[in-house]
Write an enzyme that holds these catalytic residues in place. Structure first.
Site, PDB file in Angstrom:
ATOM      1  CE  LYS A 102      13.937  -9.252 -47.987  1.00  0.00           C
ATOM      2  NZ  LYS A 102      13.043  -8.079 -47.940  1.00  0.00           N
ATOM      3  CB  SER A 177      13.748  -6.303 -51.258  1.00  0.00           C
ATOM      4  OG  SER A 177      13.242  -6.211 -49.928  1.00  0.00           O
ATOM      5  CB  SER A 201      10.334  -5.234 -49.366  1.00  0.00           C
ATOM      6  OG  SER A 201      11.114  -4.216 -49.922  1.00  0.00           O
TER       7      SER A 201
END
Length: 515
Positions: A102, A177, A201
């Protein structure tokens, strides 16, 4: 006056006056002059700290290829910001695995944007702890994955680099996210990925995009080197196509890191050994309140109840339980997270008053960028700052403090049931993925990203309590979008959670029929 190097500027009279006003001090001109001189004299220690730090920096010595921006042809779902190739020595648990990371997780020498144009161009000098461990175990990092800007939204559409599309239908979103990490796994761009979870997330995009997402016990995996939102609820964990790969990745990255202030005592288990253990005799508590949120889809509830029935057919026993605190965990999260994140941003992403490593490079990059380019932040990030600071300033941290005081009660409510049951079961999210909408107003975009229709009501509480929670695909709704089953266990009891998720996955053959 102490001689300062060119990089250190003493305060001006205007600086002293402005800072004093921030602290509600009304200084005379004589006081302004005196404090300006005194501050300049006292700043001599900064020069020495710089000298000591420059001598002791333990940066990655080898220059790495910074990679390149993924093209639409390579990445039709927009899952990746940067394509890279960071490899390590052969051997280890992840030898031969390609890993997506990420884009709020530091990979030295490779751009880290946090999903924002504000940080575009920033290259960390250090690997995050989780990346260190991936490389030590033989992995190759091949992608920095797209994400919702600053990790403060969860629909999958609030990245500065564009929305991440659902792997099952381009007309829908991926969730966030950790959007790109989920989609990169689900579309086989990478073997496994790293995501972060402060409100769901990691688990939300796993549920919406049809992969496995595991939020471990708070502190089990070091968060050092990841852009934080709040030390008390920052989590990082694996995302994978299968439970065994999630277990393998967790085995590689879990463990004590003396430089991470979030960690207390850490109990690392045998996660790979849990795979294949089965669920004979497992006690499952099905949380009634998790199925009753407004906006929930019947197809989701039915899919999760069918999944529980599958576990029973494999030898588990299940019973519905009521945990009234589960409804209010959402509100506890809101009160803690809004103010804690605003304060973290005031500290330029480093925080204060904690032992451990402080990422001064990120602080400098973020601090300069946010002061110069704050208007470029997504509306979700702007609201977080405005609301958090308003509540802190107007009510003196009252609501953050009250909610923090309620966290033990929320934790105890789950622990009480986990004394009887091995795992708690519920939908990961009460609904499936949102539709992609090209023209959407600011208010609607923020509401979709931050919990519209109860999207995060089941995930948020466990970021407050720190319990391990996995999302595993358990079917699809009538339009073919994935549904996620969430299993929650006791602190540091990841093995039981993994064993249950693995047994269900094997029985349903989801891996073979997910596309």
């Amino acid at each position: 006056m102490t001689h300062l190097p060119p990089t250190l500027r003493p305060p001006t009279r205007e600086d002293v006056r402005d800072i004093a006003e921030q602290y509600h001090m009304n200084l005379s001109e004589e006081e302004v002059e005196d404090f300006r001189d005194l501050a300049a004299e006292k700043m001599g220690y900064c020069k020495r700290i710089d000298e000591l730090s420059d001598r002791s920096m333990d940066r990655v010595p080898a220059r790495r290829d910074p990679g390149y921006r993924a093209t639409a042809e390579e990445d039709p779902k927009n899952a990746v910001v940067t394509v890279c190739h960071v490899e390590s020595e052969d051997g280890g648990l992840l030898d031969g695995y390609e890993v997506g990371v990420k884009d709020n997780v530091a990979v030295a020498g490779v751009e880290m944007t946090n999903g924002s144009k504000v940080l575009e161009g920033y290259q960390p000098a250090y690997d995050a702890a989780v990346v260190e461990r991936l490389l030590e175990e033989g992995a190759t990092v091949t992608a920095k994955t797209n994400m919702s800007e600053m990790a403060v939204s969860g629909s999958g559409e609030m990245s500065a680099f564009g929305p991440v599309l659902n792997p099952f239908d381009d007309g829908y979103l991926s969730g966030g996210s950790s959007s790109g990490s989920a989609v990169a796994v689900a579309t086989d761009m990478v073997d496994v990925a790293i995501g972060t979870d402060q409100a769901g997330s990691l688990r939300t995009p796993a549920s919406w995009s049809g992969c496995v997402g595991f939020k471990p016990t708070h502190g089990l995996v070091s968060f050092r080197g990841v852009a934080p939102l709040g030390h008390s609820f920052d989590h990082v964990g694996p995302m994978a196509g299968t439970v065994p790969d999630a277990a393998r990745t967790l085995q590689a990255i879990a463990g004590k890191d003396p430089k991470d202030p979030r960690q207390g005592e850490v109990e690392v288990g045998d996660y790979l050994g849990a795979v294949g253990e089965g669920v004979d005799g497992l006690q499952v508590g099905v949380v009634r309140e998790a199925f009753e949120f407004e906006g929930g889809e019947e197809a989701v509830n039915a899919g999760v109840r069918d999944a529980v029935a599958e576990l029973e057919a494999l030898g588990a026993t299940a019973e519905e339980v009521s945990i009234p605190w589960h409804v209010d965990g959402f509100f506890v999260w809101l009160a803690v997270e809004n103010e804690e994140t605003a304060v973290m941003w005031d500290a330029d992403g480093t925080g204060y008053f904690a032992d451990g490593h402080y990422d001064t490079d990120l602080a400098a990059a973020f601090g300069k960028a946010r002061r110069a380019q704050a208007e470029e932040f997504a509306p979700t990030a702007k609201l977080k700052c405005i609301l958090g600071q308003y509540l802190k300033q107007e009510y003196y941290g009252r609501y953050h403090g009250k909610a923090s005081n309620l966290r033990p009660k929320l934790r105890d409510a789950y622990d009480d049931k986990l004394e009887t049951f091995d795992v708690l079961a519920m939908p990961t999210t009460p609904m499936t993925a949102f539709e992609l909408e090209e023209d959407i107003g600011r208010k609607e975009a923020v509401n979709r990203a931050q919990g519209k229709k109860g999207r995060t009501r089941n995930t948020m509480p466990f970021d407050m309590t720190g319990h391990p929670a996995i999302s595993v695909p358990c079917g699809r709704n009538e339009t073919g979008l994935p549904v996620g089953l969430m299993l929650v266990g006791s602190h540091f009891d990841e093995e039981v959670v993994l064993a249950a998720a693995d047994a269900f996955e094997r029985e349903t053959d989801w891996v073979e029929r997910r596309y």
